[in-house]
Design an enzyme around this catalytic site. Structure first.
Site, mmCIF file in Angstrom:
data_model
loop_
_atom_site.group_PDB
_atom_site.id
_atom_site.type_symbol
_atom_site.label_atom_id
_atom_site.label_comp_id
_atom_site.label_asym_id
_atom_site.label_seq_id
_atom_site.Cartn_x
_atom_site.Cartn_y
_atom_site.Cartn_z
ATOM 1 N N THR C 14 1.685 41.720 92.091
ATOM 2 C CA THR C 14 0.368 42.001 91.881
ATOM 3 C C THR C 14 -0.383 42.605 93.224
ATOM 4 O O THR C 14 0.274 42.324 94.169
ATOM 5 C CB THR C 14 -0.447 41.064 91.059
ATOM 6 O OG1 THR C 14 -0.667 39.763 91.952
ATOM 7 C CG2 THR C 14 0.102 40.489 89.877
ATOM 8 N N ASP C 15 -1.320 43.193 93.217
ATOM 9 C CA ASP C 15 -2.223 43.312 94.149
ATOM 10 C C ASP C 15 -3.616 42.973 94.041
ATOM 11 O O ASP C 15 -4.064 42.484 92.927
ATOM 12 C CB ASP C 15 -1.939 44.718 94.563
ATOM 13 C CG ASP C 15 -2.519 45.757 93.470
ATOM 14 O OD1 ASP C 15 -3.477 45.535 92.713
ATOM 15 O OD2 ASP C 15 -1.969 46.915 93.479
ATOM 16 N N GLN C 16 -4.474 43.139 94.905
ATOM 17 C CA GLN C 16 -5.980 42.808 94.872
ATOM 18 C C GLN C 16 -6.775 43.491 93.962
ATOM 19 O O GLN C 16 -7.733 43.307 93.549
ATOM 20 C CB GLN C 16 -6.599 42.626 96.221
ATOM 21 C CG GLN C 16 -6.855 44.051 96.711
ATOM 22 C CD GLN C 16 -7.689 43.995 98.066
ATOM 23 O OE1 GLN C 16 -7.525 42.917 98.813
ATOM 24 N NE2 GLN C 16 -8.340 44.910 98.532
ATOM 25 N N MET C 17 -6.093 44.472 93.199
ATOM 26 C CA MET C 17 -7.022 45.211 92.086
ATOM 27 C C MET C 17 -6.525 44.168 91.025
ATOM 28 O O MET C 17 -7.442 44.786 90.042
ATOM 29 C CB MET C 17 -6.293 46.484 91.832
ATOM 30 C CG MET C 17 -7.382 47.726 91.875
ATOM 31 S SD MET C 17 -6.530 49.484 91.959
ATOM 32 C CE MET C 17 -6.622 50.016 93.413
ATOM 33 N N GLY C 18 -5.688 43.367 90.883
ATOM 34 C CA GLY C 18 -5.834 42.336 89.876
ATOM 35 C C GLY C 18 -4.628 42.901 88.712
ATOM 36 O O GLY C 18 -4.779 42.029 87.649
#
Lengths: 144, 144, 144, 144
Positions: C14-18
């Site tokens: 995952t990344d910080q965009m959720g």
């Protein structure tokens, strides 16, 4: 009180030494931990949606023998200690060679419970009880 | 109207073919795009903190020659088209071999502007003007 | 003439965009392709041990809806074209939402057969015949 | 006798907790180690081309504070012990906050020298002498 998950080594997880890159094991122990928790009523995604996250605060891995591309790696996970704010898991990674099991790596992670703001918080019900149950089952297994 | 960023191939980005894994280029074009935007007044981190995110909706890469471990790869980035909701970047990846440049790969990404909820939204000031300036500079360069 | 493989989105993917990072899909289509080939008698690891490797020379992905952490993604793989030196695979990635299937992404990869030296070479028996069988089955399925 | 390398946190290296994924630090300490060795005459790529590889046999990381997207992380590397077959590196990872430095993480890796066949072998000249020089410089620095 342990659990085994199978993970297959992907091509992109190898490196030019011709073996599984050592950093790839971070994902393998994560898979082991997630499935171990899921099987014991601790659905990590749901836990995080409720605002309780487990952040890795310590990671240790010892590499004994290389895993290779397309190997099925067995990740054996144990929950070895839980306090109100931290949980410690231990891992043993094996490869099945016919009937024999070859130990590839071992390690542990220490996880701290944090809230959505990233600050430490106490593990709350019902997660607290489920984690405690796993811890005591694990102690009993070792005491036996 | 282009920009060049250097990225060094990490060991963990290689695979057992003895070259840089093709999936690693996704990170390289991202580095190229980020630095290109930064240099032109578009600080992506600030943009996202203000609630405007650019989500990749299309990715295309063509691989011509392999990059190798420890190679310094030059990522040349251009912004080739911008609408009120999408931005298209093109990339050419080179390796310096002495005075010569070897083209390793080329590709593009199409990014859509989304809000914190993941839904499409229009790119707003001041980002809109900065992106438009890059687009017109790019068109002028190609028209010349 | 297609095949479906399940891949679960890992936390580190995952990344910080959720949501699942777009670069993670490169591994997912690789898993799809590998299992599709395995099920049809093309064991890629064995193939590579015999000196025949398939190098990705083109990759294209279109992202329609985000996959999320812990989602089980279904990767549907087809072999759509094979020449003596190249093979083209197409992918459709779905998420099961109860009885419904949501298309998350689609794409293709073009792979070229190379020898241990990285130079192009023709696909040889028995791989050639197995790949040709898959291609004709695929054409028949589309012609029907 | 230490060395500092800068690494910028990539978007794909974050996770949905909104911070840098803990597994990403494996690459960061690798960057630190590689640049530290390069600056001291130990070009790891050349070493490996000559048939001497350094395989990670132990990894430990402690995470104190999160790194965030686009942060520039300073990796401080020390070579703390070398035998004829193993080398131990220590790492401290910082973030610059204006004039202040914030310690984000610390850890070590133990690397074993292996040949092309993956079997242990002794570190040979000229790498042996260069590594020994770094070790004694490091001891002197700590003794001072």
């Amino acid at each position: 009180m342990s659990h085994r998950t199978r993970v297959r080594v992907r091509y992109g997880e190898t490196d030019q030494m011709g073996v599984c890159y050592h950093g790839s094991y971070v994902a393998y122990v994560e898979c082991g931990r997630t499935e171990f928790m899921r099987e014991n009523g601790i659905h990590y995604r749901a836990m995080e949606e409720e605002g309780l996250a487990l952040a890795v605060v310590e990671l240790r891995l010892r590499y004994l023998r290389p895993a290779r591309y397309d190997d099925e790696v067995l990740v054996e996970t144990r929950l070895v200690e839980a306090t109100g704010v931290q949980v410690r898991f231990e891992y043993h990674l094996f490869r099945l060679d016919g009937a024999a099991e070859t130990l590839l790596a071992e390690g542990h992670t220490l996880l701290a419970c944090v809230g959505k703001d990233g600050r430490p918080r106490r593990i709350t019900s019902p997660w607290k009880e489920r984690i405690a149950a796993l811890e005591s089952a694990s102690s009993a297994a070792r005491g036996a």
